[in-house]
Write a protein that holds these residues in place. Structure first.
Motif, mmCIF file in Angstrom:
data_model
loop_
_atom_site.group_PDB
_atom_site.id
_atom_site.type_symbol
_atom_site.label_atom_id
_atom_site.label_comp_id
_atom_site.label_asym_id
_atom_site.label_seq_id
_atom_site.Cartn_x
_atom_site.Cartn_y
_atom_site.Cartn_z
ATOM 1 N N ASN A 79 0.812 -1.226 0.000
ATOM 2 C CA ASN A 79 0.000 0.000 0.000
ATOM 3 C C ASN A 79 0.837 1.263 0.000
ATOM 4 O O ASN A 79 0.486 2.262 -0.630
ATOM 5 C CB ASN A 79 -0.944 0.003 1.208
ATOM 6 C CG ASN A 79 -2.009 -1.074 1.111
ATOM 7 O OD1 ASN A 79 -2.085 -1.794 0.122
ATOM 8 N ND2 ASN A 79 -2.839 -1.186 2.129
ATOM 9 N N ASP A 80 1.950 1.239 0.714
ATOM 10 C CA ASP A 80 2.759 2.454 0.814
ATOM 11 C C ASP A 80 3.537 2.759 -0.465
ATOM 12 O O ASP A 80 4.227 3.773 -0.548
ATOM 13 C CB ASP A 80 3.711 2.380 2.016
ATOM 14 C CG ASP A 80 4.682 1.213 1.932
ATOM 15 O OD1 ASP A 80 4.647 0.450 0.935
ATOM 16 O OD2 ASP A 80 5.480 1.044 2.873
ATOM 17 N N ILE A 82 1.772 2.791 -3.404
ATOM 18 C CA ILE A 82 0.695 3.144 -4.331
ATOM 19 C C ILE A 82 0.257 4.577 -4.061
ATOM 20 O O ILE A 82 -0.099 4.929 -2.936
ATOM 21 C CB ILE A 82 -0.511 2.207 -4.168
ATOM 22 C CG1 ILE A 82 -0.098 0.752 -4.440
ATOM 23 C CG2 ILE A 82 -1.640 2.624 -5.109
ATOM 24 C CD1 ILE A 82 -1.215 -0.251 -4.211
ATOM 25 N N THR A 83 0.307 5.420 -5.099
ATOM 26 C CA THR A 83 -0.166 6.800 -4.987
ATOM 27 C C THR A 83 -1.552 6.905 -5.624
ATOM 28 O O THR A 83 -1.738 6.508 -6.774
ATOM 29 C CB THR A 83 0.797 7.777 -5.688
ATOM 30 O OG1 THR A 83 2.082 7.704 -5.057
ATOM 31 C CG2 THR A 83 0.271 9.217 -5.595
ATOM 32 N N VAL A 84 -2.508 7.433 -4.866
ATOM 33 C CA VAL A 84 -3.901 7.512 -5.309
ATOM 34 C C VAL A 84 -4.361 8.968 -5.274
ATOM 35 O O VAL A 84 -4.229 9.643 -4.251
ATOM 36 C CB VAL A 84 -4.828 6.666 -4.406
ATOM 37 C CG1 VAL A 84 -6.243 6.635 -4.990
ATOM 38 C CG2 VAL A 84 -4.292 5.259 -4.236
ATOM 39 N N LEU A 103 -7.810 6.070 3.153
ATOM 40 C CA LEU A 103 -6.711 5.476 2.398
ATOM 41 C C LEU A 103 -5.381 5.673 3.108
ATOM 42 O O LEU A 103 -4.551 4.758 3.168
ATOM 43 C CB LEU A 103 -6.659 6.084 0.993
ATOM 44 C CG LEU A 103 -7.771 5.661 0.028
ATOM 45 C CD1 LEU A 103 -7.766 6.546 -1.214
ATOM 46 C CD2 LEU A 103 -7.616 4.197 -0.370
ATOM 47 N N PHE A 108 -1.922 3.818 2.141
ATOM 48 C CA PHE A 108 -1.751 4.335 0.779
ATOM 49 C C PHE A 108 -1.193 5.765 0.819
ATOM 50 O O PHE A 108 -1.368 6.490 1.805
ATOM 51 C CB PHE A 108 -3.095 4.347 0.040
ATOM 52 C CG PHE A 108 -3.632 2.986 -0.294
ATOM 53 C CD1 PHE A 108 -3.298 2.375 -1.492
ATOM 54 C CD2 PHE A 108 -4.466 2.312 0.584
ATOM 55 C CE1 PHE A 108 -3.797 1.115 -1.813
ATOM 56 C CE2 PHE A 108 -4.971 1.060 0.276
ATOM 57 C CZ PHE A 108 -4.629 0.455 -0.918
ATOM 58 N N ALA A 134 -1.190 -2.100 -9.115
ATOM 59 C CA ALA A 134 -1.620 -1.176 -8.062
ATOM 60 C C ALA A 134 -3.137 -1.007 -8.083
ATOM 61 O O ALA A 134 -3.792 -0.952 -7.035
ATOM 62 C CB ALA A 134 -0.935 0.173 -8.232
ATOM 63 N N LEU A 138 -5.819 -1.895 -5.044
ATOM 64 C CA LEU A 138 -6.834 -0.998 -4.495
ATOM 65 C C LEU A 138 -8.232 -1.586 -4.671
ATOM 66 O O LEU A 138 -9.103 -1.415 -3.803
ATOM 67 C CB LEU A 138 -6.742 0.368 -5.174
ATOM 68 C CG LEU A 138 -7.785 1.410 -4.739
ATOM 69 C CD1 LEU A 138 -7.679 1.705 -3.243
ATOM 70 C CD2 LEU A 138 -7.630 2.696 -5.540
#
Length: 230
Positions: A79-80, A82-84, A103, A108, A134, A138
């Motif tokens: 998760n760390d 992945i940029t959302v 998130l 995230f 990714a 999510l």
């Protein structure tokens, strides 16, 4: 005190009272404006006639396009890593900010948060080929979201929450095994077809290369070191 002095004192008092009223109204107006600006900045207030720009503006409705499977053998992305970017397509004030906080709590990395055109259903996850794993990671937290492929080079993904959004799944309900490859929905298009189409497009744009041993065109000088042997 004479009548003249009393009149002057009365006038001064009236002037001071008017000044106090004027300054009070100005201070109150500034306070209201400041609260409104803070509410807009934190996404707690949404005005229908005010539309901010998007770093990646989602479309109003998901198109009927092929859903690609994750790359063969691809594992869930931590998760760390992945940029959302989070967009509010539900019309509920503050929903993008709240979802971004959820998130972040799951590890995230949240990029932009903004409003978006109305979206029906739970939401939409927009990603490029590099962000396929990714996006599927999510998706495990929002199983009913729609995956939508976009033309982008990086692995950043967008999440637009829709009118049916009720929150992300808690970690204990997420079916993800870091050592088990990701699986796409039944009938998804193999990811290899996407990469093959991309490569074919790049070769078409790159122009035709001369074959090995092909002679230079008439009038073209051979490159240094290519002189015929004596």
């Amino acid at each position: 005190m004479s009548d003249q002095d009393r009149a002057r004192a009365l006038r001064r008092r009236h002037v001071h009272e008017r000044q106090a009223v004027v300054f009070g109204v100005l201070i109150a107006g500034l306070g209201v404006a400041g609260l409104g600006a803070a509410a807009m900045y934190t996404d707690n207030l949404s005005l229908p006639f005010f539309e901010r720009g998007f770093s990646a503006k989602p479309t109003a409705a998901a198109e009927s396009v092929a859903v690609y499977c994750p790359p063969e053998g691809a594992l869930p992305v931590p998760n760390d890593q992945i940029t959302v970017d989070v967009y509010n397509g539900a019309g509920t004030a503050g929903l993008a900010r709240q979802t971004a906080q959820s998130l972040t709590g799951l590890g995230f990395v949240v990029g932009a948060t903004d409003n978006a055109p109305s979206v029906s259903g739970v939401g939409r996850i927009v990603y490029g080929p590099a962000g396929s794993a990714a996006a599927y990671t999510l998706l495990a937290y929002l199983p009913d979201a729609v995956l939508q492929l976009a033309d982008r080079a990086d692995a950043r993904i967008d999440l637009t929450v829709g009118s049916g959004f009720e929150g992300l799944l808690p970690p204990e309900q997420v079916v993800l095994d870091p050592a088990t490859p990701l699986v796409g929905p039944s009938g998804c298009t193999p990811f290899s077809e996407l990469t093959a189409a991309t490569q074919d497009g790049e070769q078409a744009d790159g122009g035709e290369q001369p074959a090995d041993g092909e002679q230079p065109a008439e009038g073209e000088q051979p490159a240094e070191g290519d002189q015929p042997a004596g």
